[in-house]
Design a protein around this motif. Sequence first.
Motif, PDB file in Angstrom:
ATOM      1  N   THR A 294       1.013  -1.774   0.043  1.00 29.81           N
ATOM      2  CA  THR A 294       0.163   0.314   0.201  1.00 29.81           C
ATOM      3  C   THR A 294       0.776   1.101  -0.097  1.00 29.81           C
ATOM      4  O   THR A 294       1.878   1.548  -0.195  1.00 29.81           O
ATOM      5  CB  THR A 294      -1.018  -0.411   0.940  1.00 29.81           C
ATOM      6  N   GLY A 295       0.368   2.072   0.482  1.00 32.89           N
ATOM      7  CA  GLY A 295       1.146   3.330   0.032  1.00 32.89           C
ATOM      8  C   GLY A 295       2.310   3.553   1.021  1.00 32.89           C
ATOM      9  O   GLY A 295       3.197   4.682   0.687  1.00 32.89           O
ATOM     10  N   VAL A 296       1.856   2.891   2.195  1.00 32.18           N
ATOM     11  CA  VAL A 296       2.746   3.218   3.269  1.00 32.18           C
ATOM     12  C   VAL A 296       3.979   2.730   2.816  1.00 32.18           C
ATOM     13  O   VAL A 296       5.393   3.641   3.698  1.00 32.18           O
ATOM     14  CB  VAL A 296       2.119   2.990   5.061  1.00 32.18           C
ATOM     15  N   GLY A 297       4.103   1.299   2.435  1.00 34.42           N
ATOM     16  CA  GLY A 297       5.092   0.692   1.606  1.00 34.42           C
ATOM     17  C   GLY A 297       5.741   1.200   0.810  1.00 34.42           C
ATOM     18  O   GLY A 297       7.049   1.403   0.751  1.00 34.42           O
ATOM     19  N   ARG A 298       5.353   1.619  -0.020  1.00 35.63           N
ATOM     20  CA  ARG A 298       5.527   2.518  -1.190  1.00 35.63           C
ATOM     21  C   ARG A 298       6.089   3.506  -0.595  1.00 35.63           C
ATOM     22  O   ARG A 298       7.039   3.501  -1.792  1.00 35.63           O
ATOM     23  CB  ARG A 298       4.067   2.933  -2.454  1.00 35.63           C
ATOM     24  N   SER A 319       0.039   4.269  -7.192  1.00 36.55           N
ATOM     25  CA  SER A 319      -0.958   3.165  -6.838  1.00 36.55           C
ATOM     26  C   SER A 319      -2.346   2.575  -7.268  1.00 36.55           C
ATOM     27  O   SER A 319      -2.654   1.761  -7.263  1.00 36.55           O
ATOM     28  CB  SER A 319      -1.652   4.738  -5.810  1.00 36.55           C
ATOM     29  N   GLU A 320      -2.562   4.066  -8.677  1.00 37.53           N
ATOM     30  CA  GLU A 320      -3.737   2.707 -10.004  1.00 37.53           C
ATOM     31  C   GLU A 320      -3.335   1.811 -10.151  1.00 37.53           C
ATOM     32  O   GLU A 320      -4.248   0.986 -10.269  1.00 37.53           O
ATOM     33  CB  GLU A 320      -3.459   3.592 -10.704  1.00 37.53           C
ATOM     34  N   ARG A 321      -2.006   1.896 -10.435  1.00 39.77           N
ATOM     35  CA  ARG A 321      -1.544   0.075 -10.772  1.00 39.77           C
ATOM     36  C   ARG A 321      -1.560  -1.325 -10.075  1.00 39.77           C
ATOM     37  O   ARG A 321      -2.363  -1.824 -10.484  1.00 39.77           O
ATOM     38  CB  ARG A 321       0.138  -0.068 -11.083  1.00 39.77           C
ATOM     39  N   TYR A 322      -2.751  -0.715  -8.965  1.00 37.68           N
ATOM     40  CA  TYR A 322      -2.686  -1.864  -7.786  1.00 37.68           C
ATOM     41  C   TYR A 322      -4.193  -2.044  -7.371  1.00 37.68           C
ATOM     42  O   TYR A 322      -4.830  -2.758  -7.258  1.00 37.68           O
ATOM     43  CB  TYR A 322      -1.832  -2.456  -6.566  1.00 37.68           C
ATOM     44  N   TYR A 323      -4.440  -0.317  -6.821  1.00 37.22           N
ATOM     45  CA  TYR A 323      -5.504  -0.215  -6.177  1.00 37.22           C
ATOM     46  C   TYR A 323      -6.266   0.831  -6.892  1.00 37.22           C
ATOM     47  O   TYR A 323      -5.653   1.935  -6.713  1.00 37.22           O
ATOM     48  CB  TYR A 323      -4.803   0.183  -4.413  1.00 37.22           C
ATOM     49  N   ALA A 324      -7.898   0.734  -6.593  1.00 35.63           N
ATOM     50  CA  ALA A 324      -8.250   1.599  -7.050  1.00 35.63           C
ATOM     51  C   ALA A 324      -8.375   2.333  -6.202  1.00 35.63           C
ATOM     52  O   ALA A 324      -8.568   3.900  -5.910  1.00 35.63           O
ATOM     53  CB  ALA A 324     -10.034   1.356  -7.008  1.00 35.63           C
ATOM     54  N   THR A 325      -8.766   2.240  -4.848  1.00 37.65           N
ATOM     55  CA  THR A 325      -7.877   3.446  -3.502  1.00 37.65           C
ATOM     56  C   THR A 325      -7.133   3.103  -2.799  1.00 37.65           C
ATOM     57  O   THR A 325      -6.940   2.184  -2.131  1.00 37.65           O
ATOM     58  CB  THR A 325      -9.250   4.004  -3.095  1.00 37.65           C
TER      59      THR A 325
END
Length: 368
Positions: A294-298, A319-325
Amino acid sequence: MKLTGVELRTVRVPLVTPFRTSFGTETVREALLVRVVSDEAEGWGECGADTAPLYSPEYTHAAADVLTRFLVPAVAGVPELDAHQVAPALAGFKGHRMARAALETAVLDADLRARGVPLAHALGAVRSTVPCGVSVGITESIPALLDAVGGYLDAGYLRIKLKIEPGWDVEPVRAVRERFGDVPLQVDANTAYSRADLRHLARLDDFGLLMLEQPLAVDDLLGHARLAALLTTPICLDESITSARAAADAIALGACRVVNIKPGRVGGYLEARRIHDVCAAHDVPVWCGGMLETGVGRAANLALAALPGFRFPGDTSASERYYATDLTEPFRLVDGHLPVPTGPGIGVAPLPDALEEFTTGATWVPLG
Protein backbone atom coordinates in the motif's frame (compact mmCIF):
# COMPACT_ATOMS: atom_id res chain seq x y z
CA MET A 1 12.44 7.84 22.54
CA LYS A 2 10.21 5.74 24.78
CA LEU A 3 7.40 3.61 23.32
CA THR A 4 4.02 3.92 25.03
CA GLY A 5 2.15 1.46 22.81
CA VAL A 6 2.05 -0.40 19.52
CA GLU A 7 -0.97 -1.00 17.31
CA LEU A 8 -1.12 -3.99 14.95
CA ARG A 9 -3.76 -3.44 12.29
CA THR A 10 -4.80 -5.83 9.52
CA VAL A 11 -6.23 -4.33 6.32
CA ARG A 12 -7.63 -5.96 3.20
CA VAL A 13 -7.44 -3.74 0.11
CA PRO A 14 -8.88 -5.07 -3.18
CA LEU A 15 -6.50 -5.19 -6.15
CA VAL A 16 -7.59 -3.54 -9.40
CA THR A 17 -6.76 -6.74 -11.30
CA PRO A 18 -5.78 -10.23 -10.06
CA PHE A 19 -2.01 -10.70 -9.83
CA ARG A 20 -0.79 -14.20 -10.69
CA THR A 21 2.69 -15.61 -10.13
CA SER A 22 4.05 -19.14 -9.75
CA PHE A 23 3.00 -18.90 -6.08
CA GLY A 24 -0.69 -18.33 -6.87
CA THR A 25 -3.18 -15.58 -7.68
CA GLU A 26 -3.97 -12.63 -5.42
CA THR A 27 -7.13 -10.54 -5.70
CA VAL A 28 -6.79 -8.71 -2.37
CA ARG A 29 -3.78 -7.32 -0.56
CA GLU A 30 -4.00 -8.35 3.09
CA ALA A 31 -1.41 -6.29 4.92
CA LEU A 32 -0.35 -5.98 8.51
CA LEU A 33 0.38 -2.39 9.52
CA VAL A 34 2.42 -1.52 12.60
CA ARG A 35 1.89 1.83 14.33
CA VAL A 36 4.23 2.71 17.17
CA VAL A 37 3.38 5.50 19.57
CA SER A 38 6.16 7.11 21.57
CA ASP A 39 6.53 10.03 23.89
CA GLU A 40 7.76 12.09 20.91
CA ALA A 41 5.89 10.96 17.78
CA GLU A 42 4.15 8.04 16.13
CA GLY A 43 5.34 6.02 13.16
CA TRP A 44 4.07 3.50 10.62
CA GLY A 45 5.47 0.35 9.04
CA GLU A 46 3.99 -2.22 6.66
CA CYS A 47 4.71 -5.94 6.83
CA GLY A 48 5.39 -7.51 3.42
CA ALA A 49 4.12 -10.98 4.37
CA ASP A 50 1.33 -12.60 2.35
CA THR A 51 -1.73 -14.39 3.71
CA ALA A 52 -0.06 -17.79 3.21
CA PRO A 53 3.59 -18.95 3.52
CA LEU A 54 4.16 -19.34 -0.23
CA TYR A 55 6.61 -16.59 -1.21
CA SER A 56 8.37 -16.90 2.15
CA PRO A 57 7.85 -18.83 5.40
CA GLU A 58 6.08 -15.79 6.87
CA TYR A 59 2.39 -14.90 6.67
CA THR A 60 0.34 -12.07 8.11
CA HIS A 61 -1.25 -13.83 11.09
CA ALA A 62 2.07 -15.35 12.16
CA ALA A 63 3.70 -11.91 11.87
CA ALA A 64 1.04 -10.42 14.15
CA ASP A 65 1.54 -13.22 16.65
CA VAL A 66 5.34 -13.00 16.83
CA LEU A 67 5.19 -9.22 17.09
CA THR A 68 2.70 -9.36 19.95
CA ARG A 69 4.36 -12.17 21.90
CA PHE A 70 8.06 -11.48 21.38
CA LEU A 71 9.27 -8.65 19.17
CA VAL A 72 7.31 -5.70 20.54
CA PRO A 73 8.05 -6.58 24.22
CA ALA A 74 11.75 -6.96 23.41
CA VAL A 75 11.93 -3.53 21.78
CA ALA A 76 9.80 -1.92 24.48
CA GLY A 77 12.46 -2.80 27.01
CA VAL A 78 15.13 -0.70 25.31
CA PRO A 79 15.73 2.64 27.04
CA GLU A 80 16.08 5.66 24.74
CA LEU A 81 15.06 3.59 21.71
CA ASP A 82 15.97 4.46 18.14
CA ALA A 83 15.79 2.41 14.93
CA HIS A 84 19.43 1.31 15.09
CA GLN A 85 18.73 -0.46 18.37
CA VAL A 86 15.84 -2.56 17.05
CA ALA A 87 17.94 -5.25 15.34
CA PRO A 88 20.23 -5.80 18.37
CA ALA A 89 17.19 -6.02 20.64
CA LEU A 90 15.70 -8.74 18.42
CA ALA A 91 18.96 -10.62 17.74
CA GLY A 92 18.03 -13.56 19.95
CA PHE A 93 14.96 -14.44 17.88
CA LYS A 94 15.25 -16.54 14.72
CA GLY A 95 13.72 -15.58 11.38
CA HIS A 96 10.61 -13.38 10.96
CA ARG A 97 12.44 -10.76 8.90
CA MET A 98 9.24 -9.21 7.53
CA ALA A 99 7.77 -8.76 10.99
CA ARG A 100 11.07 -7.28 12.17
CA ALA A 101 11.14 -4.95 9.19
CA ALA A 102 7.65 -3.61 9.87
CA LEU A 103 8.50 -2.88 13.50
CA GLU A 104 11.88 -1.33 12.70
CA THR A 105 10.31 0.84 9.99
CA ALA A 106 7.63 2.11 12.36
CA VAL A 107 10.28 2.99 14.97
CA LEU A 108 12.43 4.63 12.28
CA ASP A 109 9.44 6.62 11.03
CA ALA A 110 8.59 7.85 14.54
CA ASP A 111 12.22 8.73 15.27
CA LEU A 112 12.64 10.67 12.03
CA ARG A 113 9.28 12.44 12.40
CA ALA A 114 10.29 13.60 15.87
CA ARG A 115 13.47 15.08 14.42
CA GLY A 116 11.87 16.44 11.22
CA VAL A 117 14.11 14.30 8.95
CA PRO A 118 12.84 12.59 5.76
CA LEU A 119 13.67 8.89 5.39
CA ALA A 120 15.25 9.55 1.98
CA HIS A 121 17.71 11.98 3.56
CA ALA A 122 18.49 9.59 6.42
CA LEU A 123 19.25 6.75 3.99
CA GLY A 124 21.45 8.85 1.69
CA ALA A 125 19.16 9.45 -1.30
CA VAL A 126 20.52 11.39 -4.25
CA ARG A 127 17.35 11.73 -6.38
CA SER A 128 14.03 13.50 -5.91
CA THR A 129 12.19 11.16 -8.29
CA VAL A 130 12.74 7.52 -9.20
CA PRO A 131 12.12 5.75 -12.53
CA CYS A 132 9.37 3.16 -12.38
CA GLY A 133 8.84 -0.21 -13.96
CA VAL A 134 5.88 -2.51 -13.68
CA SER A 135 5.53 -6.22 -12.91
CA VAL A 136 3.09 -8.08 -15.15
CA GLY A 137 1.63 -11.29 -13.76
CA ILE A 138 0.92 -14.47 -15.69
CA THR A 139 -2.17 -13.97 -17.87
CA GLU A 140 -4.69 -16.38 -19.36
CA SER A 141 -3.32 -15.92 -22.89
CA ILE A 142 -0.60 -14.22 -24.90
CA PRO A 143 -3.07 -11.72 -26.43
CA ALA A 144 -4.14 -10.75 -22.91
CA LEU A 145 -0.49 -10.33 -21.95
CA LEU A 146 0.16 -8.09 -24.94
CA ASP A 147 -2.85 -5.95 -24.08
CA ALA A 148 -1.62 -5.58 -20.50
CA VAL A 149 1.92 -4.67 -21.52
CA GLY A 150 0.65 -2.18 -24.09
CA GLY A 151 -1.48 -0.48 -21.47
CA TYR A 152 1.42 -0.12 -19.06
CA LEU A 153 3.69 1.30 -21.74
CA ASP A 154 0.98 3.79 -22.71
CA ALA A 155 0.78 4.78 -19.04
CA GLY A 156 4.48 5.68 -19.15
CA TYR A 157 6.24 2.83 -17.36
CA LEU A 158 9.91 2.67 -18.30
CA ARG A 159 10.53 -1.06 -17.85
CA ILE A 160 8.41 -4.20 -18.16
CA LYS A 161 8.91 -7.27 -15.96
CA LEU A 162 7.15 -10.49 -16.92
CA LYS A 163 6.43 -13.27 -14.46
CA ILE A 164 7.38 -16.65 -15.93
CA GLU A 165 7.06 -20.31 -14.98
CA PRO A 166 7.55 -23.66 -16.77
CA GLY A 167 5.21 -23.65 -19.75
CA TRP A 168 4.92 -19.85 -19.72
CA ASP A 169 8.32 -18.43 -20.59
CA VAL A 170 9.92 -18.42 -24.04
CA GLU A 171 6.81 -17.83 -26.13
CA PRO A 172 5.30 -15.02 -24.02
CA VAL A 173 8.69 -13.29 -23.94
CA ARG A 174 9.05 -13.72 -27.70
CA ALA A 175 5.58 -12.27 -28.27
CA VAL A 176 6.27 -9.20 -26.13
CA ARG A 177 9.63 -8.59 -27.79
CA GLU A 178 8.16 -8.93 -31.28
CA ARG A 179 5.23 -6.62 -30.53
CA PHE A 180 7.05 -3.90 -28.56
CA GLY A 181 10.58 -3.97 -29.96
CA ASP A 182 13.46 -2.91 -27.75
CA VAL A 183 11.44 -1.89 -24.69
CA PRO A 184 13.48 -2.56 -21.51
CA LEU A 185 12.34 -6.06 -20.56
CA GLN A 186 13.17 -8.53 -17.81
CA VAL A 187 11.64 -11.73 -16.45
CA ASP A 188 11.06 -13.08 -12.94
CA ALA A 189 10.70 -16.80 -12.20
CA ASN A 190 10.19 -16.66 -8.40
CA THR A 191 12.22 -19.90 -7.95
CA ALA A 192 9.98 -21.87 -10.35
CA TYR A 193 12.78 -23.78 -12.14
CA SER A 194 15.39 -26.40 -11.24
CA ARG A 195 18.89 -27.25 -12.42
CA ALA A 196 17.31 -29.59 -14.98
CA ASP A 197 16.00 -26.46 -16.76
CA LEU A 198 19.30 -24.67 -17.30
CA ARG A 199 19.51 -25.38 -21.05
CA HIS A 200 15.90 -24.37 -21.50
CA LEU A 201 16.45 -21.10 -19.63
CA ALA A 202 19.43 -20.39 -21.90
CA ARG A 203 16.90 -19.89 -24.72
CA LEU A 204 15.97 -16.59 -23.09
CA ASP A 205 19.35 -15.21 -24.24
CA ASP A 206 17.74 -14.63 -27.64
CA PHE A 207 15.61 -11.74 -26.38
CA GLY A 208 18.06 -9.16 -25.04
CA LEU A 209 16.65 -9.15 -21.51
CA LEU A 210 17.88 -6.81 -18.80
CA MET A 211 18.02 -9.76 -16.41
CA LEU A 212 16.58 -13.14 -15.41
CA GLU A 213 15.38 -12.90 -11.81
CA GLN A 214 15.57 -15.77 -9.28
CA PRO A 215 15.07 -18.76 -11.59
CA LEU A 216 16.17 -21.42 -9.05
CA ALA A 217 15.57 -22.27 -5.40
CA VAL A 218 16.39 -19.82 -2.64
CA ASP A 219 19.28 -21.92 -1.31
CA ASP A 220 20.76 -22.91 -4.70
CA LEU A 221 23.55 -20.37 -5.12
CA LEU A 222 25.72 -22.95 -6.87
CA GLY A 223 22.98 -23.65 -9.40
CA HIS A 224 22.61 -19.94 -10.07
CA ALA A 225 26.38 -19.65 -10.53
CA ARG A 226 26.30 -22.48 -13.08
CA LEU A 227 23.40 -20.85 -14.90
CA ALA A 228 25.18 -17.49 -14.85
CA ALA A 229 28.18 -19.08 -16.55
CA LEU A 230 25.90 -20.52 -19.24
CA LEU A 231 23.90 -17.36 -20.06
CA THR A 232 24.78 -13.94 -21.37
CA THR A 233 21.61 -12.59 -19.72
CA PRO A 234 22.51 -11.30 -16.23
CA ILE A 235 21.15 -13.31 -13.31
CA CYS A 236 19.38 -11.25 -10.66
CA LEU A 237 18.81 -12.68 -7.20
CA ASP A 238 15.78 -11.81 -5.11
CA GLU A 239 14.60 -14.41 -2.58
CA SER A 240 18.18 -15.65 -2.05
CA ILE A 241 19.33 -12.25 -0.76
CA THR A 242 18.32 -12.06 2.90
CA SER A 243 21.18 -9.94 4.27
CA ALA A 244 24.31 -8.03 3.34
CA ARG A 245 26.33 -11.15 4.06
CA ALA A 246 24.13 -13.22 1.74
CA ALA A 247 24.64 -10.61 -0.98
CA ALA A 248 28.42 -10.70 -0.51
CA ASP A 249 28.42 -14.50 -0.70
CA ALA A 250 26.30 -14.56 -3.86
CA ILE A 251 28.54 -12.01 -5.56
CA ALA A 252 31.70 -13.90 -4.54
CA LEU A 253 30.30 -17.15 -5.97
CA GLY A 254 29.36 -15.50 -9.27
CA ALA A 255 25.70 -16.37 -8.66
CA CYS A 256 24.37 -12.96 -9.74
CA ARG A 257 25.24 -9.74 -11.54
CA VAL A 258 22.21 -7.80 -10.27
CA VAL A 259 20.40 -7.75 -6.90
CA ASN A 260 16.76 -7.02 -6.16
CA ILE A 261 16.42 -5.43 -2.71
CA LYS A 262 13.09 -5.87 -0.94
CA PRO A 263 13.36 -4.25 2.49
CA GLY A 264 10.79 -6.55 4.09
CA ARG A 265 12.61 -9.65 2.91
CA VAL A 266 15.92 -8.54 4.43
CA GLY A 267 14.64 -7.27 7.78
CA GLY A 268 14.23 -3.56 7.15
CA TYR A 269 15.58 -0.44 5.49
CA LEU A 270 18.79 -0.27 7.50
CA GLU A 271 19.84 -3.75 6.31
CA ALA A 272 18.61 -2.85 2.82
CA ARG A 273 21.00 0.10 2.81
CA ARG A 274 23.86 -2.20 3.91
CA ILE A 275 23.07 -4.52 0.99
CA HIS A 276 23.10 -1.49 -1.32
CA ASP A 277 26.53 -0.54 0.02
CA VAL A 278 27.95 -4.07 -0.38
CA CYS A 279 26.71 -4.24 -3.96
CA ALA A 280 28.03 -0.75 -4.76
CA ALA A 281 31.46 -1.75 -3.47
CA HIS A 282 31.45 -4.65 -5.99
CA ASP A 283 29.90 -2.56 -8.82
CA VAL A 284 26.78 -4.74 -8.77
CA PRO A 285 23.66 -2.70 -9.61
CA VAL A 286 20.56 -3.01 -7.46
CA TRP A 287 16.90 -2.18 -7.87
CA CYS A 288 13.89 -2.04 -5.54
CA GLY A 289 11.38 -4.87 -5.73
CA GLY A 290 7.76 -4.71 -4.67
CA MET A 291 5.43 -6.76 -2.47
CA LEU A 292 2.09 -5.22 -3.56
CA GLU A 293 2.61 -2.57 -0.90
CA THR A 294 0.00 0.00 0.00
CA GLY A 295 1.08 3.63 0.06
CA VAL A 296 2.69 3.11 3.48
CA GLY A 297 5.24 0.62 2.15
CA ARG A 298 5.50 2.32 -1.23
CA ALA A 299 6.57 5.63 0.32
CA ALA A 300 9.45 4.00 2.17
CA ASN A 301 10.48 2.01 -0.90
CA LEU A 302 10.71 5.20 -2.94
CA ALA A 303 13.09 6.68 -0.37
CA LEU A 304 15.31 3.61 -0.66
CA ALA A 305 15.16 3.54 -4.48
CA ALA A 306 16.57 7.08 -4.57
CA LEU A 307 20.00 5.85 -3.39
CA PRO A 308 22.82 6.01 -5.98
CA GLY A 309 23.29 2.26 -6.49
CA PHE A 310 19.73 1.75 -7.76
CA ARG A 311 20.39 1.71 -11.49
CA PHE A 312 17.25 0.02 -12.83
CA PRO A 313 13.59 1.07 -12.60
CA GLY A 314 12.00 -0.78 -9.71
CA ASP A 315 8.58 -2.27 -9.05
CA THR A 316 7.57 0.91 -7.22
CA SER A 317 4.56 1.41 -9.48
CA ALA A 318 1.88 4.05 -9.09
CA SER A 319 -0.97 3.42 -6.65
CA GLU A 320 -3.49 2.94 -9.47
CA ARG A 321 -1.49 -0.02 -10.81
CA TYR A 322 -2.79 -2.00 -7.85
CA TYR A 323 -5.52 -0.09 -6.02
CA ALA A 324 -8.61 1.94 -6.92
CA THR A 325 -8.27 3.42 -3.43
CA ASP A 326 -4.93 3.37 -1.62
CA LEU A 327 -4.45 3.74 2.14
CA THR A 328 -2.55 7.00 1.63
CA GLU A 329 -2.75 9.85 -0.81
CA PRO A 330 -2.11 8.11 -4.14
CA PHE A 331 1.29 8.06 -5.79
CA ARG A 332 0.88 9.11 -9.45
CA LEU A 333 3.26 8.46 -12.32
CA VAL A 334 4.72 11.53 -14.06
CA ASP A 335 6.89 10.90 -17.14
CA GLY A 336 7.64 7.40 -15.92
CA HIS A 337 8.75 8.55 -12.45
CA LEU A 338 7.34 8.79 -8.94
CA PRO A 339 8.30 11.55 -6.50
CA VAL A 340 10.30 10.67 -3.42
CA PRO A 341 8.38 11.81 -0.32
CA THR A 342 9.93 14.88 1.31
CA GLY A 343 8.02 15.01 4.59
CA PRO A 344 9.50 13.80 7.88
CA GLY A 345 9.88 10.04 8.28
CA ILE A 346 8.31 8.05 5.46
CA GLY A 347 6.46 11.22 4.49
CA VAL A 348 2.94 9.77 4.44
CA ALA A 349 0.35 8.36 6.83
CA PRO A 350 -2.82 6.36 6.21
CA LEU A 351 -5.94 8.39 5.48
CA PRO A 352 -8.45 7.87 8.32
CA ASP A 353 -11.40 7.08 6.03
CA ALA A 354 -9.45 4.56 3.95
CA LEU A 355 -8.00 2.99 7.08
CA GLU A 356 -11.47 2.59 8.55
CA GLU A 357 -12.88 1.16 5.30
CA PHE A 358 -10.25 -1.53 4.84
CA THR A 359 -9.43 -2.53 8.44
CA THR A 360 -10.46 -6.06 9.38
CA GLY A 361 -8.87 -6.16 12.83
CA ALA A 362 -6.73 -4.13 15.20
CA THR A 363 -4.89 -4.91 18.43
CA TRP A 364 -3.41 -2.36 20.81
CA VAL A 365 -0.35 -3.51 22.78
CA PRO A 366 0.11 -1.15 25.74
CA LEU A 367 3.65 -0.61 26.99
CA GLY A 368 5.32 1.14 29.87
